[in-house]
Design a protein around this motif. Structure first.
Motif, mmCIF file in Angstrom:
data_model
loop_
_atom_site.group_PDB
_atom_site.id
_atom_site.type_symbol
_atom_site.label_atom_id
_atom_site.label_comp_id
_atom_site.label_asym_id
_atom_site.label_seq_id
_atom_site.Cartn_x
_atom_site.Cartn_y
_atom_site.Cartn_z
ATOM 1 N N LYS A 274 0.859 -1.192 0.000
ATOM 2 C CA LYS A 274 0.000 0.000 0.000
ATOM 3 C C LYS A 274 0.890 1.236 0.000
ATOM 4 N N PRO A 275 0.372 2.362 -0.516
ATOM 5 C CA PRO A 275 1.182 3.584 -0.529
ATOM 6 C C PRO A 275 1.423 4.101 0.889
ATOM 7 N N PHE A 276 2.385 4.988 1.010
ATOM 8 C CA PHE A 276 2.792 5.522 2.314
ATOM 9 C C PHE A 276 1.614 6.117 3.073
ATOM 10 N N ILE A 277 0.747 6.848 2.383
ATOM 11 C CA ILE A 277 -0.371 7.536 3.038
ATOM 12 C C ILE A 277 -1.335 6.551 3.694
ATOM 13 N N GLU A 278 -1.449 5.352 3.143
ATOM 14 C CA GLU A 278 -2.377 4.362 3.694
ATOM 15 C C GLU A 278 -1.744 3.503 4.784
ATOM 16 N N CYS A 279 -0.454 3.651 5.019
ATOM 17 C CA CYS A 279 0.231 2.858 6.030
ATOM 18 C C CYS A 279 -0.148 3.317 7.435
ATOM 19 N N THR A 280 -0.023 2.393 8.377
ATOM 20 C CA THR A 280 -0.232 2.751 9.782
ATOM 21 C C THR A 280 0.955 3.579 10.255
ATOM 22 N N GLN A 281 0.806 4.213 11.408
ATOM 23 C CA GLN A 281 1.900 5.011 11.951
ATOM 24 C C GLN A 281 3.143 4.149 12.172
ATOM 25 N N ALA A 282 2.958 2.941 12.687
ATOM 26 C CA ALA A 282 4.102 2.051 12.932
ATOM 27 C C ALA A 282 4.797 1.677 11.624
ATOM 28 N N GLU A 283 4.023 1.421 10.574
ATOM 29 C CA GLU A 283 4.606 1.081 9.274
ATOM 30 C C GLU A 283 5.354 2.284 8.700
ATOM 31 N N ARG A 284 4.769 3.450 8.833
ATOM 32 C CA ARG A 284 5.435 4.664 8.337
ATOM 33 C C ARG A 284 6.775 4.865 9.029
ATOM 34 N N GLU A 285 6.764 4.760 10.351
ATOM 35 C CA GLU A 285 7.995 4.961 11.113
ATOM 36 C C GLU A 285 9.052 3.939 10.735
ATOM 37 N N ALA A 286 8.647 2.678 10.599
ATOM 38 C CA ALA A 286 9.601 1.626 10.226
ATOM 39 C C ALA A 286 10.181 1.893 8.838
ATOM 40 N N PHE A 287 9.325 2.313 7.911
ATOM 41 C CA PHE A 287 9.783 2.578 6.549
ATOM 42 C C PHE A 287 10.763 3.754 6.522
ATOM 43 N N LEU A 288 10.459 4.820 7.269
ATOM 44 C CA LEU A 288 11.348 5.981 7.295
ATOM 45 C C LEU A 288 12.659 5.673 8.016
ATOM 46 N N LEU A 289 12.608 4.860 9.062
ATOM 47 C CA LEU A 289 13.845 4.477 9.751
ATOM 48 C C LEU A 289 14.756 3.681 8.814
ATOM 49 N N LYS A 290 14.144 2.807 8.026
ATOM 50 C CA LYS A 290 14.913 2.031 7.047
ATOM 51 C C LYS A 290 15.513 2.964 5.987
ATOM 52 N N ALA A 291 14.703 3.903 5.481
ATOM 53 C CA ALA A 291 15.191 4.862 4.483
ATOM 54 C C ALA A 291 16.314 5.720 5.059
ATOM 55 N N ASP A 292 16.188 6.088 6.338
ATOM 56 C CA ASP A 292 17.204 6.900 6.998
ATOM 57 C C ASP A 292 18.518 6.132 7.120
ATOM 58 N N LYS A 293 18.407 4.860 7.486
ATOM 59 C CA LYS A 293 19.607 4.029 7.631
ATOM 60 C C LYS A 293 20.288 3.813 6.290
ATOM 61 N N GLU A 294 19.483 3.576 5.251
ATOM 62 C CA GLU A 294 20.034 3.328 3.913
ATOM 63 C C GLU A 294 20.538 4.610 3.242
ATOM 64 N N GLY A 295 20.081 5.757 3.743
ATOM 65 C CA GLY A 295 20.433 7.031 3.121
ATOM 66 C C GLY A 295 21.866 7.461 3.345
ATOM 67 N N GLY A 296 22.547 6.840 4.294
ATOM 68 C CA GLY A 296 23.928 7.211 4.569
ATOM 69 C C GLY A 296 24.030 8.574 5.229
ATOM 70 N N LYS A 297 25.249 9.011 5.391
ATOM 71 C CA LYS A 297 25.490 10.289 6.046
ATOM 72 C C LYS A 297 25.705 11.392 5.014
ATOM 73 N N LEU A 298 25.397 12.609 5.427
ATOM 74 C CA LEU A 298 25.691 13.764 4.575
ATOM 75 C C LEU A 298 27.192 13.995 4.568
ATOM 76 N N PRO A 299 27.739 14.486 3.456
ATOM 77 C CA PRO A 299 29.175 14.774 3.441
ATOM 78 C C PRO A 299 29.479 15.933 4.402
ATOM 79 N N PRO A 300 30.691 15.963 4.948
ATOM 80 C CA PRO A 300 31.032 17.053 5.863
ATOM 81 C C PRO A 300 30.950 18.406 5.152
#
Length: 198
Positions: A109-135
């Motif tokens: 289902k699209p992000f808007i239809e996800c539960t709060q827990a699913e949204r948070e889990a998806f964003l945490l995964k995206a955050d982890k995979e996103g790497g760090k910003l360059p200095p």
């Protein structure tokens, strides 16, 4: 004229202090076109609604206002229109669509239809995979050839920028002194209090 009046006079865009509290937690999933209480200047209604829900998941309303209440989605919409080249605008929209499709693949289902827990889990995964910003220092990247910044990292940066530079956060949450007083070169840390916004 205060910031709120300026924002109202510019088609409800900038979102630093504009209240967007009337946006509901979730929009009806079956609607073909998202309903917003503001008119996007760059994004479509569905894209703006997706941005609103992502930003609210990053910075939800607690004892302090959430991203939607402070108009962060409007801020991002206006920044995309005014600050990016056409090529970067196109890339951002494509990345936003890919982001939502990857959520559909993960949760059926699209992000808007996800539960709060699913949204948070998806964003945490995206955050982890996103790497760090360059200095960087003062907005200047200190690496000759930095790795490309992930879509989520860019969106998160815009969300934080819009939130922490809003008038309400600047005046009511961070320490605020419109006319700074004396300079104290050395002060015990426990006497500093909140972070300063200027």
């Amino acid at each position: 004229m205060n910031r709120r009046e300026v924002l109202k006079n510019t088609s409800l865009f900038l979102g630093y202090s504009l209240s967007a509290g009337a946006l509901s937690e979730l929009f009806i999933a079956c609607q073909k076109e998202a309903q917003l209480n503001w008119k996007p200047v760059f994004l479509s209604n569905n894209q703006a609604n997706l941005i609103a829900e992502i930003t609210e998941t990053i910075l939800p309303k607690t004892e302090t206002p959430g991203a939607k209440e402070l108009g962060v989605p409007q801020f991002i919409d206006k920044m995309l229109k005014d600050m990016l080249s056409e090529e970067d605008q196109k890339a951002f929209v494509e990345d936003l669509e890919k982001f939502d499709k990857s959520c559909e693949e993960a949760y059926k289902k699209p992000f808007i239809e996800c539960t709060q827990a699913e949204r948070e889990a998806f964003l945490l995964k995206a955050d982890k995979e996103g790497g760090k910003l360059p200095p960087s220092a003062w907005g200047i990247t200190l690496v000759a050839k930095p790795a490309p910044i992930s879509f989520f990292r860019r969106l998160k940066s815009l969300t934080l920028l819009g939130y922490y530079t809003s008038e309400k956060v600047g005046k009511e949450i961070l320490s605020y002194d419109p006319i700074p007083g004396e300079f104290i070169a050395c002060m015990p840390l426990d006497k500093v209090g909140n972070a300063w916004n200027e």
